[in-house]
Design an enzyme around this catalytic site. Structure first.
Site, short mmCIF file in Angstrom:
data_model
loop_
_atom_site.label_atom_id
_atom_site.label_comp_id
_atom_site.label_asym_id
_atom_site.label_seq_id
_atom_site.Cartn_x
_atom_site.Cartn_y
_atom_site.Cartn_z
N CYS A 77 0.84 -1.21 0.00
CA CYS A 77 0.00 0.00 0.00
C CYS A 77 0.87 1.26 0.00
O CYS A 77 1.59 1.51 -0.95
CB CYS A 77 -0.99 -0.03 1.16
SG CYS A 77 -2.30 1.20 1.00
N HIS A 176 -3.93 -4.89 0.14
CA HIS A 176 -3.49 -5.37 1.45
C HIS A 176 -3.55 -6.89 1.49
O HIS A 176 -4.60 -7.45 1.81
CB HIS A 176 -4.37 -4.78 2.55
CG HIS A 176 -4.13 -3.33 2.77
ND1 HIS A 176 -3.09 -2.87 3.55
CD2 HIS A 176 -4.75 -2.23 2.29
CE1 HIS A 176 -3.10 -1.55 3.55
NE2 HIS A 176 -4.09 -1.14 2.78
N GLU A 178 -2.50 -8.80 3.68
CA GLU A 178 -2.78 -9.22 5.06
C GLU A 178 -4.26 -9.17 5.39
O GLU A 178 -4.69 -9.66 6.43
CB GLU A 178 -1.96 -8.38 6.04
CG GLU A 178 -2.43 -6.94 6.27
CD GLU A 178 -2.01 -5.94 5.18
OE1 GLU A 178 -1.55 -6.38 4.10
OE2 GLU A 178 -2.17 -4.74 5.40
#
Lengths: 195, 252
Positions: A77, A176, A178
């Site tokens: 990001c 993202h 994650e």
């Protein structure tokens, strides 16, 4: 395998560590020069403002350290945007690892920032091994890196832009991983195991 | 293409998921961490966890729950309930929440939105609005879990809040909440057509067609529901396949 997550004045470092834990990878969160340089893999995350993040990195010499790393590095990001040449956010010079500029989304019709799941295409990097074309990833961003020679996956929102960049030992994704479900965890696993 | 999001909401009381009707008559609906895992596995795009006890001592329990959820689920989630200050938000974000939702405290002190934006960025600030349509046909803002009426229209408050720093609006219609008669299409359309930030429609989901209605008849970016998912009346995967058949972009 020692994985270092670079700590700086930005959120989501813990989210990245949680995701690594879920795939069974230990990591440390650090802004210590030696720990970063000695790690086998480095993750450079980020949520926040480009200009203030760059200033934080410069004050700690982290800007020089990051661009001279020789082991695999993954920017996420804002981390990816800071690895580019320049960002319109605060008219900030980046680390210049990727020869691409970061611009602000502009559209009278679509909402900015883009928030939510969008698909990736033209994927060509080991990061995407085992993932299908048009896999969905989770995005939250108001600025984007233009398509460049380093683009290794793209997404379309208002216009096609770089979903991922790759140059030598440097990798970066705008979304993202994650927070992108099993697909995101697979990408992190690929970064750890295949780069 | 950017997808429409399906968001299960978990109301949390004393560490358990609960569900009420028209904000009252609360019953138990399961362990929040297990439910969160179940929903993310089924394809939920995001989760919302609302702490409906929100007293000072229970806050710590909730922050612990947020840590557990953050460690175990792999999709974004928003937390809310009784958030009054920058410190409250800092604790929840550090516990691993991706976004926080603020409601009454922001209405009473709109400057809170500015402080939150400056400290954490608009991308993690969700403004929750509880609204009710009065006999005059206008939608007004209600506070304190729907107990206190204000004279301010939902659209006016939403516009002001976005200008101050809210990055997303979670709009709950009290007329529809718990009824299972569908979302409040008119007010959702009004806000989602006029605001530059995403709008999450909430309140009233009772079947799959209600979701396609809200996506086809408004510009809602996401739809939130609780009991329809908790009591397994509708599976998330089944719902998303249904929406896909209606040519609504969803993550499959």
């Amino acid at each position: 395998m020692q994985v270092a997550i670079i700590k700086y004045n930005s959120g989501n470092v813990f989210s990245v560590q949680n995701a690594l834990n879920r795939i069974g990878v230990d990591s440390i969160i650090t802004d210590n020069k030696r720990q970063i340089e000695n790690a086998d893999r480095i993750i450079f995350p980020g949520v926040g403002h480009a200009a203030s993040a760059m200033q934080y990195l410069q004050e700690r010499d982290l800007d020089t350290i990051i661009k001279n790393l020789l082991q695999p590095v993954l920017g996420i990001c804002l981390g990816m945007q800071l690895m580019c040449a320049h960002s319109e956010e605060g008219d900030t010079s980046g680390l210049g690892i990727f020869d691409a500029n970061v611009k602000k989304f502009a559209s009278p019709l679509l909402k900015v920032p883009q928030v939510g799941w969008n698909d990736i295409e033209n994927c060509r990097s080991v990061l995407f091994e085992g993932l299908k074309e048009h896999e969905y990833m989770y995005y939250v961003h108001g600025y984007y890196a233009v398509i460049s020679q380093h683009t290794c996956a793209q997404t379309t929102y208002i216009l096609p832009y770089s979903a991922a960049l790759h140059s030598g030992n440097f990798y970066a994704v705008q979304f993202h991983p994650e927070k992108s479900g099993r697909a995101g965890e697979k990408l992190l696993k690929n970064f750890i195991e295949r780069t | 293409m950017l997808c429409k999001r399906i968001i299960p909401c978990l109301d949390i009381k004393d560490g358990r998921t609960v569900k009420g009707i028209n904000f009252e008559n609360i019953v138990d609906a399961g362990d929040p961490v297990e439910l969160a895992l179940l929903y993310s596995g089924q394809g939920a795009d995001e989760l919302v966890l609302l702490d409906i006890t929100a007293t000072v001592e229970k806050r710590k329990t909730f922050a612990e729950l947020v840590k557990n959820v953050a460690a175990r689920i792999n999709i974004p989630f928003t937390v809310g309930g009784g958030i009054c200050s920058v410190e409250d938000v800092a604790v929840l974000l550090e516990s691993g929440a991706d976004k926080v939702s603020v409601n009454s405290a922001a209405f009473k002190d709109p400057g809170l939105l500015v402080h939150l934006k400056d400290n954490f960025g608009s991308q993690c600030i969700v403004l929750a609005i509880d609204t009710k349509c009065e006999p005059d046909g206008e939608w007004y803002v209600y506070l304190n879990g729907g107990r206190t009426k204000t004279d301010i229209k939902a659209i006016d408050w939403a516009k002001q809040a976005v200008a101050l720093g809210a990055g997303e609006i979670l709009l709950t219609s009290m007329n529809n909440d718990g009824t299972k008669n569908g979302f409040a299409l008119d007010i959702v359309a009004q806000l989602s057509n006029h605001l530059p930030v995403p709008v999450i429609a909430s309140g009233g989901a009772g079947n799959m067609q209600h979701f396609s209605d809200v996506f086809l008849k408004s510009n809602a970016d996401a739809a939130l529901a609780a009991s329809i998912f908790h009591y397994k009346e509708t599976g998330i995967a089944e719902l998303k396949r249904y929406l896909h058949m209606q040519r609504i972009p969803v993550r499959l």
